[in-house]
Design a protein around this motif. Structure first.
Motif, PDB file in Angstrom:
ATOM      1  N   ALA A  55       0.887  -0.826  -0.282  1.00 45.67           N
ATOM      2  CA  ALA A  55       0.082   0.416  -0.281  1.00 45.67           C
ATOM      3  C   ALA A  55       0.870   1.270  -0.360  1.00 45.67           C
ATOM      4  O   ALA A  55       0.045   2.292  -0.815  1.00 45.67           O
ATOM      5  CB  ALA A  55      -0.830  -0.271   1.310  1.00 45.67           C
ATOM      6  N   ASP A  56       1.864   0.824   0.997  1.00 43.62           N
ATOM      7  CA  ASP A  56       2.319   2.828   0.772  1.00 43.62           C
ATOM      8  C   ASP A  56       4.315   2.515  -0.616  1.00 43.62           C
ATOM      9  O   ASP A  56       4.698   3.395  -0.462  1.00 43.62           O
ATOM     10  CB  ASP A  56       3.421   2.489   2.027  1.00 43.62           C
ATOM     11  N   ARG A  80      -6.488  -0.483   3.513  1.00 44.21           N
ATOM     12  CA  ARG A  80      -6.761   0.522   2.122  1.00 44.21           C
ATOM     13  C   ARG A  80      -5.713   0.070   1.761  1.00 44.21           C
ATOM     14  O   ARG A  80      -4.612   0.439   1.559  1.00 44.21           O
ATOM     15  CB  ARG A  80      -6.702   1.965   3.020  1.00 44.21           C
ATOM     16  N   GLY A  81      -6.490   0.011   0.244  1.00 44.21           N
ATOM     17  CA  GLY A  81      -5.361   0.568  -0.716  1.00 44.21           C
ATOM     18  C   GLY A  81      -4.893  -1.458  -1.389  1.00 44.21           C
ATOM     19  O   GLY A  81      -4.378  -1.375  -2.595  1.00 44.21           O
ATOM     20  N   ARG A  83      -5.443  -4.934  -2.457  1.00 45.32           N
ATOM     21  CA  ARG A  83      -6.902  -5.790  -3.811  1.00 45.32           C
ATOM     22  C   ARG A  83      -6.158  -7.477  -3.215  1.00 45.32           C
ATOM     23  O   ARG A  83      -5.249  -7.863  -4.616  1.00 45.32           O
ATOM     24  CB  ARG A  83      -7.134  -5.695  -4.786  1.00 45.32           C
ATOM     25  N   ASN A 103      -3.363  -7.018  -5.887  1.00 43.33           N
ATOM     26  CA  ASN A 103      -1.568  -5.979  -5.903  1.00 43.33           C
ATOM     27  C   ASN A 103      -1.283  -7.364  -4.468  1.00 43.33           C
ATOM     28  O   ASN A 103       0.515  -7.158  -4.503  1.00 43.33           O
ATOM     29  CB  ASN A 103      -1.902  -5.067  -5.695  1.00 43.33           C
ATOM     30  N   THR A 142     -12.722   1.714  -4.162  1.00 42.64           N
ATOM     31  CA  THR A 142     -11.559   1.761  -4.051  1.00 42.64           C
ATOM     32  C   THR A 142     -12.614   3.902  -2.675  1.00 42.64           C
ATOM     33  O   THR A 142     -12.244   3.452  -1.821  1.00 42.64           O
ATOM     34  CB  THR A 142     -10.859   3.016  -4.678  1.00 42.64           C
ATOM     35  N   GLU A 145     -13.648   2.460   0.443  1.00 36.28           N
ATOM     36  CA  GLU A 145     -12.749   2.602   1.376  1.00 36.28           C
ATOM     37  C   GLU A 145     -12.259   3.906   2.309  1.00 36.28           C
ATOM     38  O   GLU A 145     -11.758   4.355   3.294  1.00 36.28           O
ATOM     39  CB  GLU A 145     -10.447   2.660   0.827  1.00 36.28           C
TER      40      GLU A 145
END
Length: 146
Positions: A55-56, A80-81, A83, A103, A142, A145
């Motif tokens: 995610a980051d 968050r971010g 999948r 991802n 998205t 979220e």
């Protein structure tokens, strides 16, 4: 590609095999644990670690190995971010990447063989996201979220 990988005690042996495979295919692998196939470990912190790295942006993709993969995919998708998709069959892998732009790949070591896991990982890495109407759906996910 930079790939963060983690496994609970059920997946440690497969993690070692897939790490070697990924490295041999030119990927940079960050092994996030665990490292013992005999000591029971809880998977949620491992899933969070891999997922946060994806995610980051510290990793381009994540790979999580557990017994069934069910709990792991739930835990990964709390970040968050992320999948995360289950990779138990060719169909599931193609949908997770092609339609859902997953991802993080989650594999259940009690569900498929090590040979199948290697084959499905290769397929997941080589399957492109289709975009188009599928991007519209990713945008809707998205928005959930927010």
């Amino acid at each position: 590609m930079r790939i963060a990988i983690a496994a609970d005690h059920h997946g440690v042996n497969l993690k070692q095999r897939l790490t070697a495979w990924l490295t041999a295919h030119g990927h940079e692998v960050s092994d996030r644990g665990s490292h013992s196939a005999t000591d029971t470990v809880d998977y949620p912190p491992l899933c969070a670690d891999v997922s946060r790295r994806v995610a980051d942006g510290r990793a381009d993709a994540g790979l999580v190995l557990g017994g069934s993969g069910q709990g792991e995919v739930i835990a990964c998708n709390k970040i968050r971010g992320v999948r995360a998709g289950l990779g138990h069959s060719t169909f599931m892998v193609e949908i997770s990447r092609g339609n859902n732009n997953a991802n993080v790949l989650v594999i259940g070591t009690k569900v498929i063989t090590d040979d199948e896991a290697e084959r499905l990982l290769a397929l997941w890495l080589s399957t492109p996201f289709k975009g188009g109407r599928h991007q519209d759906r990713i945008d809707q996910i998205t928005a959930l979220e927010a």
